[in-house]
Scaffold this motif. Sequence first.
Motif, PDB file in Angstrom:
ATOM      1  N   THR A   1      14.901 -52.522 -12.525  1.00  0.00           N
ATOM      2  CA  THR A   1      13.523 -52.647 -12.015  1.00  0.00           C
ATOM      3  C   THR A   1      13.304 -50.907 -11.950  1.00  0.00           C
ATOM      4  OG1 THR A   1      13.857 -54.576 -10.926  1.00  0.00           O
ATOM      5  CG2 THR A   1      12.143 -53.162  -9.926  1.00  0.00           C
ATOM      6  N   THR A   2      11.990 -50.871 -11.688  1.00  0.00           N
ATOM      7  CA  THR A   2      11.658 -49.314 -11.657  1.00  0.00           C
ATOM      8  C   THR A   2      10.714 -48.978 -10.923  1.00  0.00           C
ATOM      9  OG1 THR A   2      11.457 -47.579 -13.222  1.00  0.00           O
ATOM     10  CG2 THR A   2      10.060 -49.466 -13.732  1.00  0.00           C
ATOM     11  N   HIS A   3      10.799 -47.855 -10.107  1.00  0.00           N
ATOM     12  CA  HIS A   3       9.611 -47.663  -9.078  1.00  0.00           C
ATOM     13  C   HIS A   3       8.882 -46.278  -9.518  1.00  0.00           C
ATOM     14  CE1 HIS A   3       7.738 -47.329  -5.317  1.00  0.00           C
ATOM     15  NE2 HIS A   3       7.792 -46.037  -5.538  1.00  0.00           N
ATOM     16  N   ILE A   4       7.703 -46.145  -9.218  1.00  0.00           N
ATOM     17  CA  ILE A   4       6.871 -44.839  -9.605  1.00  0.00           C
ATOM     18  C   ILE A   4       6.257 -44.392  -8.081  1.00  0.00           C
ATOM     19  CG2 ILE A   4       4.970 -44.029 -10.781  1.00  0.00           C
ATOM     20  CD1 ILE A   4       5.279 -46.538 -12.366  1.00  0.00           C
ATOM     21  N   SER A   5       6.413 -43.113  -7.695  1.00  0.00           N
ATOM     22  CA  SER A   5       5.837 -42.712  -6.697  1.00  0.00           C
ATOM     23  C   SER A   5       4.649 -41.495  -6.942  1.00  0.00           C
ATOM     24  CB  SER A   5       7.105 -42.093  -5.555  1.00  0.00           C
ATOM     25  OG  SER A   5       7.552 -43.033  -4.981  1.00  0.00           O
ATOM     26  N   ILE A   6       3.522 -41.603  -6.629  1.00  0.00           N
ATOM     27  CA  ILE A   6       2.662 -40.552  -7.126  1.00  0.00           C
ATOM     28  C   ILE A   6       1.753 -40.119  -5.863  1.00  0.00           C
ATOM     29  CG2 ILE A   6       0.723 -39.982  -8.655  1.00  0.00           C
ATOM     30  CD1 ILE A   6       1.612 -42.208 -10.279  1.00  0.00           C
ATOM     31  N   ILE A   7       1.322 -38.764  -5.848  1.00  0.00           N
ATOM     32  CA  ILE A   7       0.331 -38.177  -4.872  1.00  0.00           C
ATOM     33  C   ILE A   7      -0.346 -37.431  -5.995  1.00  0.00           C
ATOM     34  CG2 ILE A   7       1.910 -36.206  -3.960  1.00  0.00           C
ATOM     35  CD1 ILE A   7      -0.119 -36.959  -1.203  1.00  0.00           C
ATOM     36  N   ASP A   8      -1.627 -37.660  -5.732  1.00  0.00           N
ATOM     37  CA  ASP A   8      -2.422 -36.430  -6.448  1.00  0.00           C
ATOM     38  C   ASP A   8      -3.257 -35.465  -5.477  1.00  0.00           C
ATOM     39  OD1 ASP A   8      -4.894 -37.474  -5.098  1.00  0.00           O
ATOM     40  OD2 ASP A   8      -5.615 -39.078  -6.526  1.00  0.00           O
ATOM     41  N   GLN A   9      -3.768 -34.594  -6.564  1.00  0.00           N
ATOM     42  CA  GLN A   9      -4.523 -33.435  -5.830  1.00  0.00           C
ATOM     43  C   GLN A   9      -5.743 -33.746  -4.734  1.00  0.00           C
ATOM     44  OE1 GLN A   9      -4.654 -34.626  -8.990  1.00  0.00           O
ATOM     45  NE2 GLN A   9      -6.006 -33.344 -10.142  1.00  0.00           N
ATOM     46  N   TYR A  10      -5.948 -35.155  -4.749  1.00  0.00           N
ATOM     47  CA  TYR A  10      -6.934 -35.466  -3.672  1.00  0.00           C
ATOM     48  C   TYR A  10      -6.497 -36.077  -2.574  1.00  0.00           C
ATOM     49  CZ  TYR A  10      -9.269 -35.176  -8.363  1.00  0.00           C
ATOM     50  OH  TYR A  10      -9.433 -34.783  -9.623  1.00  0.00           O
ATOM     51  N   GLY A  11      -5.397 -36.485  -2.420  1.00  0.00           N
ATOM     52  CA  GLY A  11      -4.753 -36.951  -1.540  1.00  0.00           C
ATOM     53  C   GLY A  11      -4.446 -38.448  -1.466  1.00  0.00           C
TER      54      GLY A  11
END
Length: 573
Positions: free
Chosen positions: A384-394
């Motif tokens: 399975t696969t996981h993606i963690s993201i945070i952007d410049q806007y929060g």
Amino acid sequence: MKKIILVGAFISSQIFLFAQVKSIIGAGKEVDPFHYAIIKSQTFDKASVACANPIAANVGAVIMKQGGNAFDAAIAVNFALAVVYPAAGNIGGGGFLVARKSDGKSIALDYREMAPAKAFRDMYLDSNGKEQLNLSQFGHLSSGVPGTVAGLFAMHRYAKLPMKKLIQPAIDLAENGFAISEREANSLNSKSLRESFIKNSTAVPVFVKDIKWKAGDTLIQKDLAETLKRIRDNGQKGFYEGKTAELIVAEMQKGNGIISLNDLKNYQVKERNALSFIYKGNTIIGMPPSSSGGIIVCQLMKMMEKRYLDGFQTARTTQLMVEAERRAYADRAEYMGDPDFWKVPIKTLTSDAYLQQRMMDFDSTKATPSKNIKVGLIKESEQTTHISIIDQYGNMVSITTTLNNSYGSRTVVAGAGFIMNDEMDDFSVKPGVANMYGALGGEANAIQPGKRMLSAMSPTIVLDKNNKPFIVAGTPGGTTIPTSVFQTLINIMEFNMNATDAVNQPKFHHQWFPDEVQVEKTFSPDTRKKLEAMGYKIVEKGAIGRTEVIKILADGKRETAADKRGDDSVAGF
Ligand code: DON
């Protein structure tokens, strides 16, 4: 701190293709599918991604650099993973998104696969009532109706850039190819995988070659590129209707599958209420059913909250965590299923009073045996696969997506170039019969047409005591998902670890049945001995999980870590 592993993937004859991909993605030097490095951890100022593949991570970072937000990046990374990480990245599977927007709104999207209309409770039992797990785990009949593409379009409501732009990198990667890593080459060279692809697909897929794959080989997926173009040009209908849908149904009919045109047309994403709870003043946001993940993580954390933990993976701490896990997984088997079909007592299962009572029989000197009903086997190398993201806007986005088994059902849709899931095995095919992760279930998770099979996927987000972004986390690993997320959170929140240590320290797991503690090879021998003396059976396992974590530091920087257990990589700026 920046840890880089270079991938030996240099192919001079591909320079032209590489230049073409670069210009289409418009990404300067950042996205080069023929020369790339795996970056295991780095602290970024503004925005970051951690996911299973460096090319896909770079695509996400570039999209954010170009003004996209975390949702834009999530969509682009998902499509890219469907090309560069065929074991689990997908358009033929499903998943869950947990997000927290910068305006404070929490989002939970359920795009789990649904059982086709022709599915029925005993569809995997033979005339003697004996389970036929080869049918629920491989081939055409093992697939649920895919939810991923609908999920990505549902996410797009929160994105800023046109869908066409977000899918294009994946189209380029499929059409022009990319250099596969050594790990991917080894994986595709597995004899049983090769045989399984040939047996379960009606046309020989591109993943099967006459000679062995090697690191740096170019994988081109023309049929997949055409499917992605149909999605680009026709939106969601480019998958669920028209040519792609017809190709799926034709494949099904050639292989005794039951997914119909109507099943595809009727697929629906569900927007759920995110499951959130407070742990020592921090807010933890997780996925409610049809995943068991959010409830289990909540139960485990709450069973810890009022107890003293005397150190990382000491015998005392580990025993406490194991006993909590045993109890949470017993609840899962009994109470959890698709909430559209089964009333899941979420409030009770996550209430302080219930969880306090649940630990009443906890004995700190010895193991509490799981009542022996059925011993399941946990297999390795599922994906399975996981993606963690945070952007410049929060905005914070946490997504776990899957085909279930590694390379799913091994059925590649002829002419459409993508792999179908084998998610039907996540249903309880018969009470007392374990699925491929050894998970048990009963009525709550029995097969019914249109129902979603119970998942353990646990995309998770944590806010600090001031409601500011703190952690984005998640992992693959079947039933070990909630326990890995649990350990990652405890590592950071109780033992103050940085993201890299939280991810890479050894993991352990208990799931009620089989009544054993699974540990990674590097797990402390001292703790192991002490647990054995208390009556625990300890079983060594290969890698547990591939966790992707972003920890937001007090100064707002994004400390980002990709698991050492795979090609996982981070990117950002
Ligand atoms: O939804 C679930 O819980 C499983 N289908 C997840 C499978 C998985 O994590 C395989 N990966 N290692």
